[in-house]
Design a protein around this motif. Structure first.
Motif, PDB file in Angstrom:
ATOM      1  N   MET A  86     -83.297  43.852  48.686  1.00 31.71           N
ATOM      2  CA  MET A  86     -82.838  44.926  49.657  1.00 31.71           C
ATOM      3  C   MET A  86     -84.095  45.722  49.954  1.00 31.71           C
ATOM      4  O   MET A  86     -84.045  46.471  49.382  1.00 31.71           O
ATOM      5  N   ARG A  87     -84.295  46.074  50.865  1.00 34.99           N
ATOM      6  CA  ARG A  87     -85.642  47.332  51.283  1.00 34.99           C
ATOM      7  C   ARG A  87     -85.883  48.352  51.605  1.00 34.99           C
ATOM      8  O   ARG A  87     -86.425  49.454  51.891  1.00 34.99           O
ATOM      9  N   LEU A  88     -84.280  48.650  52.647  1.00 37.02           N
ATOM     10  CA  LEU A  88     -84.097  49.733  52.695  1.00 37.02           C
ATOM     11  C   LEU A  88     -82.847  50.420  52.564  1.00 37.02           C
ATOM     12  O   LEU A  88     -82.203  51.394  53.191  1.00 37.02           O
ATOM     13  N   PRO A  89     -82.482  50.511  51.297  1.00 38.25           N
ATOM     14  CA  PRO A  89     -81.479  50.827  50.465  1.00 38.25           C
ATOM     15  C   PRO A  89     -81.401  52.469  50.699  1.00 38.25           C
ATOM     16  O   PRO A  89     -82.803  53.211  50.295  1.00 38.25           O
ATOM     17  N   GLY A  90     -80.387  53.139  51.723  1.00 40.87           N
ATOM     18  CA  GLY A  90     -80.452  54.289  52.037  1.00 40.87           C
ATOM     19  C   GLY A  90     -80.931  54.752  53.101  1.00 40.87           C
ATOM     20  O   GLY A  90     -80.787  56.031  53.362  1.00 40.87           O
ATOM     21  N   ARG A  91     -81.709  54.322  53.938  1.00 37.03           N
ATOM     22  CA  ARG A  91     -82.543  54.681  54.914  1.00 37.03           C
ATOM     23  C   ARG A  91     -81.197  54.479  56.066  1.00 37.03           C
ATOM     24  O   ARG A  91     -80.540  53.832  56.274  1.00 37.03           O
ATOM     25  N   THR A 148     -80.259  45.181  64.219  1.00 43.03           N
ATOM     26  CA  THR A 148     -78.685  45.426  63.652  1.00 43.03           C
ATOM     27  C   THR A 148     -78.978  44.896  62.342  1.00 43.03           C
ATOM     28  O   THR A 148     -78.626  45.550  61.200  1.00 43.03           O
ATOM     29  N   ARG A 149     -78.484  44.162  62.588  1.00 48.25           N
ATOM     30  CA  ARG A 149     -78.057  42.510  61.701  1.00 48.25           C
ATOM     31  C   ARG A 149     -78.619  42.716  60.197  1.00 48.25           C
ATOM     32  O   ARG A 149     -78.165  42.758  58.631  1.00 48.25           O
ATOM     33  N   LEU A 150     -80.227  42.589  60.299  1.00 53.19           N
ATOM     34  CA  LEU A 150     -81.216  42.966  58.967  1.00 53.19           C
ATOM     35  C   LEU A 150     -81.057  43.840  58.688  1.00 53.19           C
ATOM     36  O   LEU A 150     -81.111  43.534  57.061  1.00 53.19           O
ATOM     37  N   PHE A 151     -81.243  44.835  59.826  1.00 57.06           N
ATOM     38  CA  PHE A 151     -81.495  45.931  58.563  1.00 57.06           C
ATOM     39  C   PHE A 151     -80.461  46.461  57.625  1.00 57.06           C
ATOM     40  O   PHE A 151     -80.484  47.154  56.555  1.00 57.06           O
ATOM     41  N   LEU A 152     -79.030  46.472  58.418  1.00 61.80           N
ATOM     42  CA  LEU A 152     -77.674  46.410  57.505  1.00 61.80           C
ATOM     43  C   LEU A 152     -77.718  45.602  56.236  1.00 61.80           C
ATOM     44  O   LEU A 152     -77.607  46.338  55.290  1.00 61.80           O
ATOM     45  N   ALA A 153     -78.237  44.434  56.545  1.00 58.12           N
ATOM     46  CA  ALA A 153     -78.480  43.497  54.665  1.00 58.12           C
ATOM     47  C   ALA A 153     -78.821  44.008  54.189  1.00 58.12           C
ATOM     48  O   ALA A 153     -79.175  43.377  52.815  1.00 58.12           O
ATOM     49  N   GLU A 154     -80.462  44.569  54.415  1.00 53.54           N
ATOM     50  CA  GLU A 154     -81.786  45.338  53.398  1.00 53.54           C
ATOM     51  C   GLU A 154     -80.822  46.873  52.956  1.00 53.54           C
ATOM     52  O   GLU A 154     -81.982  47.252  51.913  1.00 53.54           O
TER      53      GLU A 154
END
Length: 95
Positions: free
Chosen positions: A1-6, A22-28
């Motif tokens: 997870m590279r974007l937690p809380g962003r 969108t799907r990638l950012f949610l998965a991250e």
């Protein structure tokens, strides 16, 4: 997870590159506000970290509406992926 809380705003989020992002950012681990003239795919609506806003981004005030919706649902924007656009499928010399 590279974007937690962003918190991310993705324009053109209902299809193509915007939908894949969108799907990638949610998965991250990001929270995503997806803005598009089209309705977002139904499966995204079940994700608590996703909100959709359907509007025409070429209209005056649309950017302010997107920002206000993001503030209301998630808080201040950390990431803007400005992807909305219209494809023009013509040969390069005609374009």
């Amino acid at each position: 997870m590279r974007l937690p809380g962003r918190i991310a705003v993705i324009t053109g989020a209902a299809s193509g590159i915007g939908l894949a992002t969108t799907r990638l950012f949610l998965a991250e681990g990001a929270k995503v506000l997806g803005a598009d003239i089209q309705a977002a795919p139904a499966d995204l609506g079940t994700n608590p970290n996703f909100r959709a806003i359907q509007l025409d981004l070429t209209e005056q005030g649309a950017a302010n509406a997107v920002y206000a919706a993001c503030q209301r649902h998630f808080g201040p924007v950390d990431i803007l992926f400005n992807n909305a656009g219209i494809g023009n499928a013509r040969p390069i010399l005609e374009t």
